[in-house]
Motif scaffolding. Structure first.
Motif, PDB file in Angstrom:
ATOM      1  N   ARG A 109      39.343  38.092  57.157  1.00 13.84           N
ATOM      2  CA  ARG A 109      39.100  37.573  55.814  1.00 13.84           C
ATOM      3  C   ARG A 109      38.587  38.675  54.892  1.00 13.84           C
ATOM      4  N   GLY A 110      37.649  39.467  55.384  1.00  9.31           N
ATOM      5  CA  GLY A 110      37.119  40.561  54.585  1.00  9.31           C
ATOM      6  C   GLY A 110      38.188  41.576  54.231  1.00  9.31           C
ATOM      7  N   THR A 111      39.043  41.923  55.195  1.00 10.44           N
ATOM      8  CA  THR A 111      40.119  42.880  54.943  1.00 10.44           C
ATOM      9  C   THR A 111      41.123  42.332  53.936  1.00 10.44           C
ATOM     10  N   ALA A 112      41.484  41.063  54.080  1.00  5.45           N
ATOM     11  CA  ALA A 112      42.457  40.445  53.177  1.00  5.45           C
ATOM     12  C   ALA A 112      41.935  40.418  51.747  1.00  5.45           C
ATOM     13  N   LEU A 113      40.679  40.044  51.573  1.00  8.69           N
ATOM     14  CA  LEU A 113      40.108  40.001  50.227  1.00  8.69           C
ATOM     15  C   LEU A 113      40.038  41.391  49.604  1.00  8.69           C
ATOM     16  N   THR A 114      39.756  42.390  50.429  1.00 17.96           N
ATOM     17  CA  THR A 114      39.734  43.764  49.926  1.00 17.96           C
ATOM     18  C   THR A 114      41.104  44.182  49.427  1.00 17.96           C
ATOM     19  N   ILE A 115      42.152  43.830  50.167  1.00 21.64           N
ATOM     20  CA  ILE A 115      43.515  44.159  49.752  1.00 21.64           C
ATOM     21  C   ILE A 115      43.880  43.432  48.457  1.00 21.64           C
ATOM     22  N   VAL A 116      43.572  42.141  48.387  1.00 20.98           N
ATOM     23  CA  VAL A 116      43.904  41.344  47.201  1.00 20.98           C
ATOM     24  C   VAL A 116      43.262  41.942  45.956  1.00 20.98           C
ATOM     25  N   TYR A 117      41.978  42.271  46.040  1.00 23.35           N
ATOM     26  CA  TYR A 117      41.286  42.732  44.842  1.00 23.35           C
ATOM     27  C   TYR A 117      41.510  44.214  44.566  1.00 23.35           C
TER      28      TYR A 117
END
Length: 414
Positions: free
Chosen positions: A244-252
């Motif tokens: 989840r943390g990695t995905a949010l970092t990519i999105v933003y």
């Protein structure tokens, strides 16, 4: 010129801290909701009261910025939201989270009105879009590095530490702001910028309503991603905390590109001879067209493609917002920018309470995320039509001289 970038850096870091404070609860909600029995409906209610406080605070904050100036008004707001963010560390129930989030929303509402007013004071019109792009990128920096950092702190030291650390950052920024910010010489030469323009006076202009309705429709899209995407990734995509943390970092990270590109593109078009209105609205139309395409993220099966599309959606939205944020400074004189922006932020906050608080909290438990996300992906197109019809070519309006504050009149007579 050098001082401009010092001021812009302070606005950037304040916005980063602001978004760290408001995003924490959504990021670590999967880690704390079982302890405090957070259901999706209760979570939606908490976000609703945050948005309502944000809406109410923006009316007061915008007026105070015009009356007392950017330096004092923004400093007070930052102190309020930093205190509220720190108090979240002591919350022991959903009710207490809601209470502290209410104060947080009230304080944070002044952030973008203050940033717009400061850029109007320090930057010419052809550079304001780029300046606001830098400021807006602070929202993305918070969301790029915030989720993995917050999740790490929560798992290692407890969720209370997250709120205490992030709230404390605001108190470190405050003294630097008060010692640094001053009006530039060219603004001082124009005389006092304080104004007694009331919200009722602002509401007489269709341009203000165009700005407000555009924010009513599009602000909730960003709030929804900010508050609900972490929960979506956990509940629907079944991501682990690390994923989840990695995905949010990519999105933003993708959205940060949009925030900067939106201002750079419109600024470049203005320098090539385009009118301000044509440059801003063309850029915004391209962003609006991208939103329905990127909204398909909620229905695609491939998780990596979904994350990319979520990133594209947030990038298009941020490029849109970079241009929308600066339109009050394009349309209204500097002494009315704070009040106009505060009015728009208020309307946007009411939209956020409805579309990122009440409706998701009621619809998602029954029907899932698809109808909410797919519906909201069309909001920018509707908002663009409103901007085009009500704000026209984004030409500067003329305020009647009798709306000047008495002290400003006295200054002009002197």
């Amino acid at each position: 010129m050098r001082m401009r970038w010092v001021i812009l850096s302070l606005l950037f870091f304040a916005t980063t801290i602001n978004y760290l404070d408001r995003a924490i609860l959504g990021v670590i909600l999967p880690e704390i909701r079982d302890k405090f029995h957070f259901g999706l409906q209760a979570y939606g209610t908490i976000q609703m009261v945050f948005q309502l406080a944000y809406a109410g605070g923006s009316l007061i904050g915008g007026k105070l910025l015009d009356r007392y100036g950017t330096r004092v008004g923004y400093g007070i707001a930052a102190a309020v939201w930093s205190l509220a963010a720190t108090l979240n560390a002591f919350a022991g129930s959903a009710f207490q989270f809601g209470l502290f989030r209410t104060v947080l929303g009230f304080g944070e509402s002044a952030n973008f009105p203050a940033c717009v007013k400061a850029t109007a004071e320090w930057f010419p019109s052809d550079e304001r879009g780029s300046a606001m792009g830098v400021v807006n990128a602070g929202t993305n920096l918070a969301n790029i590095f915030g989720p993995p950092l917050v999740i790490f702190i929560a798992l290692r030291f407890g969720w209370q530490t997250c709120f205490a650390v992030m709230g404390g950052l605001g108190f470190l920024w405050l003294p630097v702001w008060f010692l640094t910010y001053r009006l530039p010489r060219q603004t001082l030469a124009q005389g006092p910028t304080t104004s007694k323009l009331s919200i009722r006076d602002v509401m007489k202009y269709k341009q203000a309503w165009g700005y407000g309705w555009a924010k009513f429709l599009t602000d909730p899209v960003w709030w929804f991603y900010l508050f609900w995407l972490p929960t979506y990734l956990t509940d629907v995509r079944h991501f682990t905390p690390s994923q989840r943390g990695t995905a949010l970092t990519i999105v933003y990270s993708i959205s940060a590109v949009g925030a900067l590109a939106g201002g750079v593109i419109s600024g470049a078009l203005i320098k090539r001879g385009w009118t301000v209105g044509k440059a801003r609205k063309t850029t915004m139309l391209c962003c609006a067209i991208l939103m329905p395409v990127s909204g398909l993220a909620v229905v695609v099966m491939n998780a990596r493609l979904a994350i990319f599309l979520f990133g594209l959606a947030t990038a298009a939205h941020q490029a849109w917002m970079t241009n929308l944020f600066i339109t009050p400074a394009d349309v209204f004189p500097a002494r009315a920018v704070g009040s106009t922006n505060g009015f728009g932020v208020c309307i946007g906050g009411l939209g956020g309470a409805l579309f990122s608080g009440i409706i998701p909290g009621m619809v998602i438990p029954l029907f899932g995320y698809v109808p909410v996300l797919m519906g909201m992906s069309c909001f920018h197109l509707i908002a663009w039509v409103i901007v085009h019809k009500m704000m026209g070519n984004l030409e500067m309006v003329t305020l009647p001289e009798e709306k000047l504050a008495p002290d400003s009149l006295a200054h002009s007579r002197a």
